[in-house]
Write a protein that holds these residues in place. Structure first.
Motif, PDB file in Angstrom:
ATOM      1  N   ALA A 309     -13.728 -11.925  42.488  1.00 15.70           N
ATOM      2  CA  ALA A 309     -13.644 -11.774  41.038  1.00 15.70           C
ATOM      3  C   ALA A 309     -14.856 -11.028  40.494  1.00 15.70           C
ATOM      4  CB  ALA A 309     -13.536 -13.154  40.392  1.00 15.70           C
ATOM      5  N   LEU A 310     -16.053 -11.416  40.901  1.00 18.72           N
ATOM      6  CA  LEU A 310     -17.266 -10.755  40.408  1.00 18.72           C
ATOM      7  C   LEU A 310     -17.367  -9.334  40.940  1.00 18.72           C
ATOM      8  CD1 LEU A 310     -19.806 -13.715  40.801  1.00 18.72           C
ATOM      9  CD2 LEU A 310     -18.660 -12.933  38.720  1.00 18.72           C
ATOM     10  N   GLY A 311     -17.015  -9.157  42.224  1.00 15.81           N
ATOM     11  CA  GLY A 311     -17.051  -7.808  42.786  1.00 15.81           C
ATOM     12  C   GLY A 311     -16.099  -6.871  42.071  1.00 15.81           C
ATOM     13  N   GLY A 312     -14.903  -7.347  41.732  1.00 11.76           N
ATOM     14  CA  GLY A 312     -13.956  -6.517  41.001  1.00 11.76           C
ATOM     15  C   GLY A 312     -14.458  -6.145  39.626  1.00 11.76           C
ATOM     16  N   LEU A 313     -15.063  -7.114  38.933  1.00  7.64           N
ATOM     17  CA  LEU A 313     -15.617  -6.813  37.606  1.00  7.64           C
ATOM     18  C   LEU A 313     -16.767  -5.819  37.695  1.00  7.64           C
ATOM     19  CD1 LEU A 313     -15.602 -10.402  36.021  1.00  7.64           C
ATOM     20  CD2 LEU A 313     -14.058  -8.516  35.489  1.00  7.64           C
ATOM     21  N   LEU A 314     -17.585  -5.932  38.735  1.00  7.13           N
ATOM     22  CA  LEU A 314     -18.722  -5.019  38.882  1.00  7.13           C
ATOM     23  C   LEU A 314     -18.273  -3.607  39.240  1.00  7.13           C
ATOM     24  CD1 LEU A 314     -21.185  -7.333  40.851  1.00  7.13           C
ATOM     25  CD2 LEU A 314     -21.524  -6.457  38.531  1.00  7.13           C
ATOM     26  N   LEU A 315     -17.274  -3.476  40.095  1.00  9.13           N
ATOM     27  CA  LEU A 315     -16.866  -2.156  40.573  1.00  9.13           C
ATOM     28  C   LEU A 315     -15.816  -1.490  39.686  1.00  9.13           C
ATOM     29  CD1 LEU A 315     -16.615  -2.838  44.417  1.00  9.13           C
ATOM     30  CD2 LEU A 315     -18.466  -1.717  43.175  1.00  9.13           C
ATOM     31  N   LEU A 316     -14.900  -2.285  39.141  1.00  6.95           N
ATOM     32  CA  LEU A 316     -13.797  -1.719  38.355  1.00  6.95           C
ATOM     33  C   LEU A 316     -13.989  -1.874  36.862  1.00  6.95           C
ATOM     34  CD1 LEU A 316     -10.814  -2.938  40.565  1.00  6.95           C
ATOM     35  CD2 LEU A 316     -12.008  -0.747  40.657  1.00  6.95           C
ATOM     36  N   GLY A 317     -14.948  -2.752  36.470  1.00  2.14           N
ATOM     37  CA  GLY A 317     -15.204  -2.942  35.050  1.00  2.14           C
ATOM     38  C   GLY A 317     -14.262  -3.949  34.443  1.00  2.14           C
TER      39      GLY A 317
END
Length: 946
Positions: A309-317
């Protein structure tokens, strides 16, 4: 982007693989080599709990609320702590009474009520439809993402027959029909389905972990890197803290408790979980492993939820891809299309596993508790009508599978786009939570009644539908949502999400509070309002006391009480069973009953209560307990039971159990007495044989000296002028043989005294070293006459013993003389040793003779037993060793034969030190006679007697 044929081909290949696994398991089951009778398979099958919600929805929820995805998995972990108490009881009840669904379970408890079964089924269908929509939404969304085939902007939507989600629903319906509705099983077990679900549990776990490892360690430098980057973003830092929604504000204790409670109840009450955990369980002992393997599975599959979840928010916004699709979009965005396809297969696996088991379970309930009761009321389908109904039942279940999936598709079209996956799932969780009071209360509370169960279920369901289901439809735009704020007819107190002015709770907690409050209040209140009927009371006893009755039945060998009275004809029961189960299965029921009743198969069989109960239980496996009760009642004249009748039957069963226990006890006593008599008889035969041997041996021993005495006496009598030296020699022989005869008589008398406890003992302080050495000296000449040599080994000094020196001398002499008898004619050796071992002294007499045969080692110390065969063994009575052992036992010691592996025999005995003997009681070594060799080695003296 991946081409649509590739995605479809991968999905079809995976479904075909699942089908192959199921076919393999079914084939093994037909061969009698079941693969699901394994605790690991059972534990993995419980992971059907992890659906597309877990695979996609948990990541989306974590991206929005941080750790608030955890309660959905903490609940099942806590529930498994009670598995051995609660779930084991559910399994025992279901297996004992052939219960095949949760509706069947609850209805059977309350007098096998068709109305209760129908209500539970209706609640299940309505409540589970959102959950099925969740799976369809996840599969459809994943397909659109992978193939980039979604409509953009306000483009035209495809025609309904071209809708991909509808095609997915139809394909899954066909697959489920082939998978679980191919044949009718009275036990309602699906070995192939269980094996396939266990397999798909592994697939979705591996796929999810693969994506987690790729994102955490491929796109980032581990979890610490993700946490550090997330903390640097203010909007994301709150996701790493416990708090309210979004990580801000006070911690939402009520919501956390609600989610944990809901998930705890759902893991036990969802139809698919009941099917896998209870109905499909082949051995309740498998729960012991499942109780820790299933929670461990939940822990492992959630390790990468927050990093994804955090990785997706960091990479995809935050405004990039939908967080619920991060599992697919992250690999796609970074060029890992193969991993994205594998991840989609994992999500498809999670969805299909749930859909297969759920629709099979619910279709069984719809068929058994809604459709069949309605058909059986029709004239052409009654219990006394003819025709085989097995094909009809299968077709009804197949149609129900299709209808349920189409209802899920319809809900997806109506409300699916307005709710996240997790929100849809929680609506279903709240629905099945309404089963908790009736199910758990019925398992432990005898006074619960059918009226209480109906009232509680109906009240809780209405409140759930009003406060949670209806608002979900209104928020989708299908009905006016004004009543959500102002209440119906402008009555604010009846606003669904603020019922009676209750505020401060989220919508889910609010609905669960009111629905369970109404449910429990009606359940308890109506149950206390009137006493249970006879049928309800009888079922309550069978459910609540299932363990006690099972134990008593197994112990006493008696059957459970059957709460049925009336009249029935075997022919009618046979026709009914044949119609629903088939002729072969029906014939098997009657053959089993004939065997249990002790009646020959084919003779006139009485349709007693047990036969009626057996037929009803078998029918319950095919059409449910409520329908089975109706069918049996139609062909048998049943007499209504009052609570007093129930108690009377129970008392009769208790008396029969007492009689069975008494008979079993008497039978056991007779068996013990018979065994004792057999043992005594065998012992008498052995003693008789020993007596014969003894008489023969003693007669031989007595005859030899008597013959010599008589012969020599007659010679001297016939020759009065015999020379003096010759006469002196004969007299010496006569005296010797007389002494030998006296010794023999004395041995027999000595043994008799020792056994009767009248032996004479003259205890004194004994220097065992000196005593043994003197015995060696006394037998040296005997050994030399046989060409043997005796050696002696002992410490310089040993503690004194309190014993009878004459008796101990008798023991040592007997052992040495026995050893001398059995050594070879040339090169014979006898070694006598004395050692201090622990708190006692041990004497060993070892020879190099033939040893004691293996078959005689256990009997060598018995009276009248002698080593060797009767033709070659040295003369003796067989009393020396028994007398010696009794003497040693008298002084608290022990005598034994050591194993020498064919290198002669070694007899040993041990005598403990007396309490008053100490170091000051050491006996000094006696002075050695002249001419004796003395060798010192390590403080020990070795004496050799030539």
């Amino acid at each position: 982007m991946i081409s649509a044929p590739v995605v479809v081909g991968a999905a079809v290949f995976y479904l075909a693989l699942l089908f192959a696994v199921a076919a393999f398991a079914d084939r093994r089951a037909r061969e009698g080599r079941s693969i699901i009778g394994n605790a690991w398979i059972y534990a993995l099958s419980l992971a059907v709990y992890c659906t597309a919600w877990t695979y996609f929805g948990s990541v989306g929820r974590a991206a929005a609320t941080g750790v608030w995805f955890l309660p959905i998995y903490l609940g099942p972990m806590l529930a498994m702590l009670l598995a051995w108490i609660v779930v084991r009881k559910m399994i025992r009840i279901a297996h004992t009474y052939r219960i095949t669904s949760i509706a069947d379970f609850i209805a059977s408890r309350y007098g096998k009520s068709p109305l209760v079964a129908a209500l539970v089924t209706l609640i299940t269908v309505v409540g589970i439809v959102p959950y099925i929509a969740l799976q369809l939404k996840a599969v459809s969304s994943g397909y659109l993402l992978l193939t980039a085939s979604g409509t953009a902007g306000g483009g035209p939507s495809p025609a309904w027959w071209q809708d991909g989600t509808l095609l997915v629903a139809l394909a899954l319906a066909l697959f489920t029909i082939l998978f679980g509705a191919r044949h009718l099983d009275s036990a309602e077990r699906h070995e192939g389905m269980v094996a396939a679900v266990a397999f798909e549990s592994l697939v979705k776990l591996v796929a999810f972990l693969a994506v987690g490892v790729f994102v955490t360690y491929g796109l980032f430098d581990g979890m610490a890197d993700i946490w550090a980057r997330a903390k640097a973003v203010p909007e994301m830092a709150s996701l790493l803290r416990l708090g309210g929604t979004g990580g801000a504000g006070a911690f939402g204790y009520a919501q956390w408790f609600t989610l944990t409670l809901l998930s705890m109840l759902s893991v036990l009450l969802l139809p698919r979980q009941f099917q896998m955990m209870v109905v499909e369980c082949v051995n309740e002992r498998h729960l012991k492993r499942a109780a820790w393997v299933f929670p461990a599975y939940l822990l492992v599959i959630n390790i990468f939820v927050l990093p994804l979840a955090l990785g997706g928010l960091l990479l995809l916004g935050p405004n990039g891809a939908d967080p619920e699709t991060f599992v697919l979009s992250l690999p796609l965005a970074n060029g890992a299309t193969g991993l994205a396809l594998f991840a989609y297969v994992g999500g498809l696996s999670a969805a299909t596993g749930m859909l297969i088991v759920e629709t099979i379970a619910v279709s069984t309930m719809v068929c058994n508790d809604l459709v069949m009761p309605a058909l059986l009321r029709r004239k052409g389908f009654g219990a006394r009508a003819g025709g085989d109904l097995t094909a009809l039942i299968l077709n009804i279940r197949r149609a129900a599978i299709l209808a349920i999936l189409l209802l899920g598709y319809l809900y997806f079209q109506v409300a699916g786009e307005a709710y996240a996956l997790v929100s849809i799932g929680l609506i279903s969780f709240a629905a099945v939570a309404q089963f908790a009071p009736a199910l758990f209360g019925g398992m432990y509370w005898r006074e619960a009644t059918r009226a209480g169960a109906l009232g509680g279920l109906l009240g809780g369901f209405v409140v759930w539908a009003y406060t949670l289901m209806l608002p979900s439809v209104a928020k989708s735009g299908w009905i006016d949502d004004g009543f959500l704020t102002h209440g119906p007819f402008g009555i604010t107190a009846l606003a669904p999400e603020r019922l009676f002015g209750l505020q401060g709770l989220d919508n889910l907690s609010h609905s669960l509070f009111w629905s369970l409050t109404v449910n429990v209040a009606l359940y308890v209140g109506l149950s206390l309002w009137r006493a249970p009927s006879g049928r309800e009371a009888s079922q309550a006893l069978l459910f609540v006391d299932v363990f006690a009755r099972g134990h008593a039945t197994a112990t006493a060998g008696a059957a459970d009480p059957v709460f049925w009275r009336g009249r029935a004809r075997p022919a009618d029961l046979m026709a009914l069973a044949s119609r629903l189960l088939g002729p072969d299965a029906a014939r098997q029921i009657f053959e089993e009953h004939s065997h249990e009743s002790g009646v020959a198969v084919g003779t006139d069989l009485t349709a007693d209560a047990r036969l009626v109960d057996k037929v009803e239980r078998r029918l319950a496996g095919a059409v449910g307990s409520a329908s089975a009760r109706v069918l049996v009642a139609a062909v048998a004249e049943e007499e209504p039971l009052s609570p007093a009748d129930v108690m009377e039957i129970l008392n009769e069963a208790s008396q029969l159990r007492v009689y069975a226990l008494a008979l079993e006890e008497k039978s056991r006593s007779l068996e013990i007495a018979s065994a004792e008599l057999s043992a005594a008889n065998a012992q008498l035969r052995t003693l008789d044989e020993l007596k014969d041997d003894f008489v023969s041996s003693v007669t031989h021993e007595l005859r030899t000296p008597l013959t010599a005495i008589r012969a020599l006496s007659e010679l001297m009598l016939d020759a009065p002028d015999m020379e003096a030296p010759q006469r002196q020699e004969f007299l010496t022989i006569i005296v010797g043989e007389s002494e030998r005869l006296g010794r023999l008589v004395n041995q027999v008398l000595d043994m008799a005294k020792l056994e009767s406890g009248h032996g004479e003992w003259h205890n004194a302080d004994v220097d065992l070293r000196r005593l043994v050495r003197d015995a060696v000296t006394a037998t040296t000449e005997l050994a030399r006459s046989r060409g043997a040599q005796i050696t002696f080994e002992a410490p310089d000094a040993v503690p004194l013993l309190r014993a009878d020196p004459d008796r101990l001398t008798q023991v040592v002499l007997n052992l040495i003389s026995n050893a001398v008898k059995f050594v070879p004619a040339e090169g014979g050796r006898v070694h006598v040793s004395l050692h201090v071992e622990g708190d006692g002294l041990v004497v060993r007499v070892k020879d190099n003779g033939p040893g004691v045969p293996e078959g005689e080692r256990d009997t060598i110390f018995e009276k009248f037993r002698q080593g060797g065969d009767a033709l070659t063994r040295p003369p003796g009575t067989g009393l020396g060793l028994p007398i010696s052992r009794r003497i040693v036992d008298h002084f608290g010691g022990r005598m034994w034969l050591e194993n020498q592996d064919g290198s002669g025999a070694c007899f040993a005995f041990r005598l403990p030190f007396q309490p008053d003997a100490g170091a000051e009681g050491l006996a000094p070594a006696a002075s050695e006679p002249a001419g004796k060799g003395k060798a010192l080695a390590g403080g020990n003296t070795r004496e050799e007697t030539p």
